[in-house]
Design a protein around this motif. Structure first.
Motif: not given
Ligand code: 5GP
Ligand code: ZN
Length: 141
Positions: A36-38, A42-46, A96-98, A105-107
């Motif tokens: 939701i913060n693409p 098209g930014h998606a998460l697995s 590492a930005g987590q 995984f980010h796609i």
């Molecule tokens: P990280 O920073 O851990 O690699 O990535 C976490 C990701 O989760 C971020 O890109 C962030 O935008 C996303 N994210 C955080 N909270 C939510 C949420 O409530 N819903 C969705 N769909 N994504 C989220």
């Protein structure tokens, strides 16, 4: 395999259906949904269904399932959005930005000249646009 849960974790809440997501697909061990913060459209998460924070803690067969789901989503992203490229990114630890300590995984579809970096700031996306992209990607899976 049982899936550990952290009741305070945002991704565990999404897995449990306690908060909504724009879901792409779901199987026994994984779920994929739109970020939701693409960084780009098209930014998606697995995401693993269980709460394993990092790469060193997740059981290898589950990691393989998360990677397979990421591959399915990446194929749909490539086919439907035809980006200039796609990065798969997986962060471990704040350094590492987590930001969500639940393995994923980010796609990340790339746009020419986007200067995407490893440590990006959250920027809320347009929910209607994310929903529309979710529908397009679901149809391309
Ligand atoms: P990280 O920073 O851990 O690699 O990535 C976490 C990701 O989760 C971020 O890109 C962030 O935008 C996303 N994210 C955080 N909270 C939510 C949420 O409530 N819903 C969705 N769909 N994504 C989220
Ligand atoms: Zn979790």
């Amino acid at each position: 395999m049982t899936h550990p849960i952290d009741a305070a974790c945002i991704f565990c809440k999404i897995v449990a259906g306690q908060i909504p997501c724009f879901k792409l697909l779901e199987d026994d061990n994984t779920i994929a949904f739109m970020d939701i913060n693409p960084v780009n459209p098209g930014h998606a998460l697995s995401v693993a269904k269980g709460h394993w924070p990092t790469i060193d803690l997740i059981p290898p067969p589950i990691l393989a399932d998360v990677a397979k789901t990421a591959q399915r989503v990446a194929k749909a992203v490539s086919k439907e959005l035809k980006p200039v490229g796609v990065n798969l990114l997986q962060a471990n630890g704040e350094g590492a930005g987590q930001s969500v300590p639940h393995l994923h995984f980010h796609i990340l579809p790339r746009v020419a000249g986007d200067r995407a970096s490893l440590n990006w700031a959250y920027k809320p996306g347009d929910m209607a646009a994310i929903k529309a992209l979710c529908e397009r990607l679901k149809a391309a899976l």
